[in-house]
Design an enzyme around this catalytic site. Structure first.
Site, PDB file in Angstrom:
ATOM      1  N   ARG A  73       0.846  -1.190   0.000  1.00  0.00           N
ATOM      2  CA  ARG A  73       0.000   0.000   0.000  1.00  0.00           C
ATOM      3  C   ARG A  73       0.885   1.245   0.000  1.00  0.00           C
ATOM      4  NH1 ARG A  73      -1.796   0.736   4.416  1.00  0.00           N
ATOM      5  NH2 ARG A  73      -1.208  -1.161   5.517  1.00  0.00           N
ATOM      6  N   TYR A 201      -1.311  -3.464  -7.117  1.00  0.00           N
ATOM      7  CA  TYR A 201      -1.048  -4.203  -5.889  1.00  0.00           C
ATOM      8  C   TYR A 201      -2.232  -4.237  -4.917  1.00  0.00           C
ATOM      9  CZ  TYR A 201       0.517  -6.116  -1.704  1.00  0.00           C
ATOM     10  OH  TYR A 201       0.558  -6.958  -0.629  1.00  0.00           O
ATOM     11  N   LYS A 210      -9.499  -2.383   1.775  1.00  0.00           N
ATOM     12  CA  LYS A 210      -9.223  -1.234   2.638  1.00  0.00           C
ATOM     13  C   LYS A 210      -9.976   0.006   2.162  1.00  0.00           C
ATOM     14  CE  LYS A 210      -6.931  -3.492   5.565  1.00  0.00           C
ATOM     15  NZ  LYS A 210      -5.754  -4.202   5.404  1.00  0.00           N
ATOM     16  N   HIS A 230     -10.551  -2.389  11.560  1.00  0.00           N
ATOM     17  CA  HIS A 230      -9.474  -3.263  11.060  1.00  0.00           C
ATOM     18  C   HIS A 230      -9.264  -4.388  12.070  1.00  0.00           C
ATOM     19  CE1 HIS A 230      -5.037  -3.327   9.385  1.00  0.00           C
ATOM     20  NE2 HIS A 230      -5.780  -4.268   8.852  1.00  0.00           N
ATOM     21  N   SER A 252      -1.292  -3.608  10.372  1.00  0.00           N
ATOM     22  CA  SER A 252      -0.940  -4.496   9.271  1.00  0.00           C
ATOM     23  C   SER A 252       0.305  -5.318   9.613  1.00  0.00           C
ATOM     24  CB  SER A 252      -0.672  -3.670   8.021  1.00  0.00           C
ATOM     25  OG  SER A 252      -1.816  -2.911   7.717  1.00  0.00           O
ATOM     26  N   CYS A 254       0.749  -7.545  11.877  1.00  0.00           N
ATOM     27  CA  CYS A 254       1.013  -7.678  13.310  1.00  0.00           C
ATOM     28  C   CYS A 254       0.253  -8.834  13.935  1.00  0.00           C
ATOM     29  CB  CYS A 254       0.705  -6.386  14.031  1.00  0.00           C
ATOM     30  SG  CYS A 254       1.900  -5.083  13.651  1.00  0.00           S
ATOM     31  N   ASP A 281      -9.393  -9.761   9.000  1.00  0.00           N
ATOM     32  CA  ASP A 281      -8.864  -8.420   8.715  1.00  0.00           C
ATOM     33  C   ASP A 281      -9.853  -7.292   8.984  1.00  0.00           C
ATOM     34  OD1 ASP A 281      -6.428  -7.098   7.706  1.00  0.00           O
ATOM     35  OD2 ASP A 281      -7.674  -6.424   6.041  1.00  0.00           O
ATOM     36  N   ARG A 374       1.987 -12.138  -0.664  1.00  0.00           N
ATOM     37  CA  ARG A 374       0.703 -12.515  -0.060  1.00  0.00           C
ATOM     38  C   ARG A 374       0.014 -13.624  -0.838  1.00  0.00           C
ATOM     39  NH1 ARG A 374      -1.713  -8.802   4.019  1.00  0.00           N
ATOM     40  NH2 ARG A 374      -0.026  -7.359   4.485  1.00  0.00           N
TER      41      ARG A 374
HETATM   42  P1  GTP Z   1      -2.360  -7.795   7.474  1.00  0.00           P
HETATM   43  O1  GTP Z   1      -2.867  -8.819   6.543  1.00  0.00           O
HETATM   44  O2  GTP Z   1      -1.290  -6.934   6.879  1.00  0.00           O
HETATM   45  O3  GTP Z   1      -3.433  -6.949   8.072  1.00  0.00           O
HETATM   46  O4  GTP Z   1      -1.531  -8.565   8.642  1.00  0.00           O
HETATM   47  P2  GTP Z   1      -2.000  -9.438   9.897  1.00  0.00           P
HETATM   48  O5  GTP Z   1      -2.295  -8.528  11.049  1.00  0.00           O
HETATM   49  O6  GTP Z   1      -3.058 -10.395   9.512  1.00  0.00           O
HETATM   50  O7  GTP Z   1      -0.638 -10.209  10.278  1.00  0.00           O
HETATM   51  P3  GTP Z   1      -0.261 -11.761  10.145  1.00  0.00           P
HETATM   52  O8  GTP Z   1      -1.120 -12.643  11.004  1.00  0.00           O
HETATM   53  O9  GTP Z   1      -0.187 -12.113   8.726  1.00  0.00           O
HETATM   54  O10 GTP Z   1       1.203 -11.772  10.790  1.00  0.00           O
HETATM   55  C1  GTP Z   1       2.235 -10.969  10.298  1.00  0.00           C
HETATM   56  C2  GTP Z   1       3.561 -11.410  10.844  1.00  0.00           C
HETATM   57  O11 GTP Z   1       3.553 -11.449  12.268  1.00  0.00           O
HETATM   58  C3  GTP Z   1       3.969 -12.801  10.372  1.00  0.00           C
HETATM   59  O12 GTP Z   1       5.335 -12.781  10.019  1.00  0.00           O
HETATM   60  C4  GTP Z   1       3.768 -13.656  11.592  1.00  0.00           C
HETATM   61  O13 GTP Z   1       4.638 -14.746  11.597  1.00  0.00           O
HETATM   62  C5  GTP Z   1       4.020 -12.694  12.746  1.00  0.00           C
HETATM   63  N1  GTP Z   1       3.235 -13.074  13.940  1.00  0.00           N
HETATM   64  C6  GTP Z   1       1.909 -13.313  13.979  1.00  0.00           C
HETATM   65  N2  GTP Z   1       1.511 -13.661  15.237  1.00  0.00           N
HETATM   66  C7  GTP Z   1       2.624 -13.634  15.994  1.00  0.00           C
HETATM   67  C8  GTP Z   1       2.866 -13.888  17.381  1.00  0.00           C
HETATM   68  O14 GTP Z   1       1.983 -14.210  18.162  1.00  0.00           O
HETATM   69  N3  GTP Z   1       4.153 -13.742  17.814  1.00  0.00           N
HETATM   70  C9  GTP Z   1       5.165 -13.379  16.967  1.00  0.00           C
HETATM   71  N4  GTP Z   1       6.383 -13.262  17.480  1.00  0.00           N
HETATM   72  N5  GTP Z   1       4.974 -13.134  15.655  1.00  0.00           N
HETATM   73  C10 GTP Z   1       3.722 -13.257  15.176  1.00  0.00           C
HETATM   74  C1  SPV Z   2      -2.946  -4.547   5.382  1.00  0.00           C
HETATM   75  O1  SPV Z   2      -1.940  -3.946   4.974  1.00  0.00           O
HETATM   76  O2  SPV Z   2      -3.493  -4.283   6.479  1.00  0.00           O
HETATM   77  C2  SPV Z   2      -3.513  -5.650   4.577  1.00  0.00           C
HETATM   78  C3  SPV Z   2      -3.004  -5.832   3.223  1.00  0.00           C
HETATM   79  O3  SPV Z   2      -4.405  -6.332   5.022  1.00  0.00           O
HETATM   80  S1  SPV Z   2      -3.690  -4.697   2.120  1.00  0.00           S
HETATM   81  O4  SPV Z   2      -4.869  -5.288   1.503  1.00  0.00           O
HETATM   82  O5  SPV Z   2      -2.655  -4.453   1.090  1.00  0.00           O
HETATM   83  O6  SPV Z   2      -4.052  -3.491   2.808  1.00  0.00           O
HETATM   84 MN    MN Z   3      -4.904  -5.723   7.171  1.00  0.00          MN
END
Ligand code: GTP
Ligand code: SPV
Ligand code: MN
Length: 591
Positions: A73, A201, A210, A230, A252, A254, A281, A374
Site C-alpha cells: 500500500r 497491488y 481497505k 481493522h 498491518s 502484526c 482483517d 501474499r
Molecule cells: P495484514 O494482513 O497486513 O493486516 O496482517 P496481519 O495482522 O493479519 O498479520 P499476520 O497474522 O499475517 O502476521 C504478520 C507477521 O507477524 C507474520 O510474520 C507472523 O509470523 C508474525 N506473527 C503473527 N503472530 C505472531 C505472534 O503471536 N508472535 C510473533 N512473534 N509473531 C507473530
Molecule cells: C494490510 O496492509 O493491512 C492488509 C493488506 O491487510 S492490504 O490489503 O494491502 O491493505
Molecule cells: Mn490488514
C-alpha cells in the site's frame, strides 16, 4: 448490451461515464459464471499476467508478480477527498475533490485504450443481507477480477440484490502505466467513490478491501451509527461447547490472520477447546437489539502475508491456500511448479525464481519472496472457518482487543477500566511499522485502533464516534490491549505467541465473566502471573509472566509525552473523554 445485466440507471451511468473517460476497447460484465472466470485465467496465463501452478498439488492456484515498484500500500499517495479539508483531519492526506477529479481524471483519460474494462459487481457481506453493502469496481486488470472473486461475493446476483438502488460504492481502477509518480488512491466519501490508478497491488486495487470496507465504510458507519474496523473476529469454543467471540485490531502484519485461525496448544485441545475463524482483517460492527455489539466479516477470503506462514505457525492459513488461491510475489519452485517463501519450511528450492522472476538460490543470502508477498485464499477453504461466517447478523462480541508490535512498554495484556478508558487505550496504540506499506520498517508510530491508514474522515471525529457508540451499547464488551512482541535484551521475543496466545485469550474471557481477579496498575488491570496458564510451555515461568506484565512507570511517563504530542494535532476536536483519560493516566503515574 449492458441492459441484460441491470436496468439500474445509476449503475449504467457510472459505467458509461467511466468508459467515456478511460476509453477501453471492450467492456465485459463479470457475471459469476465459472466458464467466464476460466477463460480469464487462460487469458491471463497467455499474457504472462499469471502463471498456472502444479494443478495436482495446488489445484486452481496461480502465481502473479506485481511490478517491482508496486509491492505494498502507498500511504503517501492515498488521499481522502472531502469538500472541507478539516473533515479529512490531520492524519490523512487531503485533496480537494474538484481538483482530484480533474487532475487524476487526466491520468484516467484514455488509460484503457487497447484494453478491456471489467465490470465487477460485488457485495461486502453475504449477498442480500441487510448489513451488507454493494460496490461496483471497474478495472482493466484480470488479476483484480480474479482476486475480487476470491475476496468478495461477485456476480449477477449482486446486481439483482441492488435492484434500482443508488446505494452502491463506485470504484474505478486502472493499472494505466504503473507509473509510481502518477499513482493515486483517492477516496471521495461524500460521493461513495474510489479512484485508484497506476498500481496493480492488493490493498491499492482490490477496492472492496481497505478502500471500501474501511475508508468509505468508516465514514458511512459514522453517519449511520455503526463501525468499520481493522479487526479479526474469532470464536473460542470451551469444553462445554459454548462459543464466545472476540474482535481484535492489530496493525498491518502484526498478527491478525495468525490469531484468527490459531491452533489451541495441546493441553487446550485435549480439554476440548476449539477456535473458529469468522474473519482475519475487517469487522463491521453494529449494536444489536439485545444491546450487545454484533460483528460481521464483510470479506469472502483472506489476503494474507505469506512469509512466516508454515505448518507450525499457522497451518490453517497454509491449508487454506492449497486450492483456488492466487499467490503474489512469492518464490516459484521450478522443480515442481509450486510456490515457496521464507520460513515455509527449511528446504528452499534449489531451482527457483524469486519474486521478481529472476533465477534465485537461498544460498545467495537474499530473500526469495517479497516480505509483503501474499496469498489470496477463499475463506471457505479454512479448516476452522466458523459456521457463523455467513450469519446475516454476525456474532456477538464478548471482548474487543487492541494490540501492537512493541519491543518494550506495552505489557502482554491489560484490561481497560471501562468503555471510554478502552477507547483511550485504542487511541494511544503505537506499533512498529511493517512491510505492508511502503516506507521504513520497524519505526514506532501511533496507529490508533490499527486504523491510522484506514479512517476515511477526521480521526478526532472517529474517536468521538467510538465514545458515542459506547452510549448506545447497553451490554458492553470489555476492552483489552495485548502485545505479543516484547523482546529481551538480545532482541528475542519473550512470549511464544501464535497458538499460545490462546492462554491470554482465556484470561480475557475469564475477566469478561468476572471469574478471575486482576492487579490494578496505572494503565489498567494486568493479570496475576498465576492466572495465565503456562502448563506445557517450555522456558516460560511465573517469573516470565511477571516480567511480561510489568508496567514501568518511567517508560509510561515517556509514553504520555508522545500521546500528548499526538493528541495536540486534533486541537478542540479531540473528545474530552480522551483528554480526561490521559489526565487520569498521568495522575496514576505520579502516585
Ligand atoms: P495484514 O494482513 O497486513 O493486516 O496482517 P496481519 O495482522 O493479519 O498479520 P499476520 O497474522 O499475517 O502476521 C504478520 C507477521 O507477524 C507474520 O510474520 C507472523 O509470523 C508474525 N506473527 C503473527 N503472530 C505472531 C505472534 O503471536 N508472535 C510473533 N512473534 N509473531 C507473530
Ligand atoms: C494490510 O496492509 O493491512 C492488509 C493488506 O491487510 S492490504 O490489503 O494491502 O491493505
Ligand atoms: Mn490488514
Amino acid at each position: 448490451m449492458a441492459q441484460e445485466f441491470t436496468t439500474n440507471k445509476q449503475v449504467l451511468k457510472f459505467v458509461e461515464e467511466s468508459v467515456a473517460l478511460c476509453k477501453p476497447d471492450n467492456v465485459v460484465w463479470i457475471t459469476g459464471d465459472e466458464a467466464q472466470y476460466e477463460a480469464l485465467r487462460e487469458e491471463a496465463c497467455s499474457t504472462g499476467e499469471m502463471i498456472k501452478l502444479n494443478q495436482e498439488l495446488l489445484p486452481n492456484c496461480y502465481l502473479h508478480r506485481s511490478a517491482v515498484n508496486d509491492v505494498a500500500r502507498v500511504e503517501g499517495r492515498t488521499f481522502i477527498c472531502t469538500r472541507k479539508e478539516e473533515d479529512a483531519g490531520p492524519i490523512n492526506n487531503w485533496m480537494d475533490p474538484q481538483k482530484a477529479y480533474k487532475e487524476v481524471g487526466a491520468i484516467f483519460e484514455g488509460a484503457m485504450k487497447g484494453r478491456t474494462m471489467y465490470v465487477i459487481p460485488f457485495s461486502m457481506g453475504a449477498v442480500g443481507s441487510k448489513f451488507s453493502k454493494i460496490g461496483i469496481e471497474l478495472t482493466d486488470s484480470i488479476y483484480v477480477v480474479l482476486s475480487m472473486k476470491i475476496m468478495t461475493r461477485v456476480g449477477q446476483n449482486v446486481l439483482d440484490a441492488l435492484g434500482d438502488s443508488n446505494d452502491f460504492v463506485r470504484g474505478l481502477h486502472s493499472k494505466a502505466d504503473l507509473d509510481a509518480e502518477k499513482r493515486y488512491i483517492l477516496h471521495f466519501p461524500e460521493d461513495n467513490t474510489i479512484w485508484s490508478v497506476n498500481s496493480g497491488y492488493g490493498g491499492n486495487v482490490l477496492l472492496g478491501k481497505k478502500c471500501f470496507a474501511l475508508r468509505i465504510a468508516s465514514f458511512q458507519g459514522k453517519n449511520e451509527g455503526w463501525m468499520a474496523e481493522h479487526m479479526l473476529i474469532l470464536g473460542i469454543e470451551n469444553p462445554q461447547g459454548e462459543v464466545k467471540y472476540i474482535a481484535a485490531a492489530f496493525p498491518s502484519a502484526c498478527g491478525k490472520t495468525n490469531l484468527a485461525m490459531l491452533i489451541p496448544p495441546e493441553i487446550y485441545r485435549n480439554k476440548g477447546y476449539k477456535v473458529w475463524c469468522v474473519g482475519d482483517d475487517i469487522a463491521w460492527i453494529r449494536v444489536g437489539e439485545d444491546g450487545r455489539l454484533w460483528a460481521i466479516n464483510p470479506e469472502n477470503g483472506f489476503f494474507g502475508v505469506a512469509p512466516g506462514t508454515n505448518m507450525k505457525s499457522n497451518p490453517n492459513a497454509l491449508l487454506s491456500t492449497k486450492k483456488d488461491s492466487i499467490f503474489t510475489n512469492v518464490v516459484l519452485n521450478l522443480e515442481n511448479n509450486t510456490v515457496w517463501w521464507e520460513s515455509m519450511d527449511k528446504n528452499p528450492p534449489k531451482n527457483a525464481l524469486n519474486w521478481k522472476g529472476e533465477p534465485w538460490n537461498a544460498e545467495s543470502g537474499e530473500k526469495g519472496a517479497h516480505p509483503n508477498s501474499r496469498f489470496t485464499a477463499p475463506a471457505i477453504n479454512c479448516p476452522c472457518i466458523s459456521n457463523q461466517f455467513e450469519a446475516a447478523n454476525g456474532v456477538p462480541l464478548s471482548a474487543i482487543v487492541f494490540g501492537g508490535r512493541r519491543a518494550k512498554t506495552a505489557p502482554l495484556v491489560y484490561q481497560s477500566r471501562d468503555w471510554n478508558a478502552g477507547v483511550f487505550v485504542g487511541s494511544i496504540m503505537a506499533s512498529e511499522t511493517t512491510a505492508a506499506a511502503t516506507g521504513a520498517v520497524g519505526v514506532v508510530r501511533r496507529d490508533p485502533m490499527a486504523m491510522r491508514p484506514f479512517v476515511g474522515y477526521n480521526m478526532a471525529d472517529y474517536f468521538a464516534h467510538w465514545v458515542e457508540m459506547g452510549k448506545k451499547i447497553t451490554n458492553k464488551p470489555q476492552i483489552f490491549n495485548v502485545n505479543w512482541f516484547r523482546t529481551d535484551d538480545e532482541g528475542n521475543f519473550i512470549w511464544p505467541g501464535f497458538g499460545d496466545n490462546l492462554r491470554v485469550l482465556e484470561w480475557i474471557l475469564k475477566r469478561c465473566d468476572g471469574e478471575v481477579d486482576a492487579k490494578e496498575t496505572a494503565i489498567g488491570y494486568v493479570p496475576y502471573a498465576k492466572d495465565i496458564n503456562i502448563e506445557g510451555l517450555e522456558g516460560i515461568t511465573e517469573q516470565t509472566i511477571e516480567e511480561l506484565t510489568t508496567v514501568d512507570k518511567e517508560t509510561w511517563t515517556e509514553e504520555t509525552k508522545g500521546i500528548e504530542e499526538f493528541y495536540a494535532q486534533f486541537g478542540d476536536r479531540l473528545p474530552k473523554e480522551l483528554s480526561e483519560n490521559l489526565a487520569t493516566l498521568k495522575a496514576n503515574l505520579n502516585k
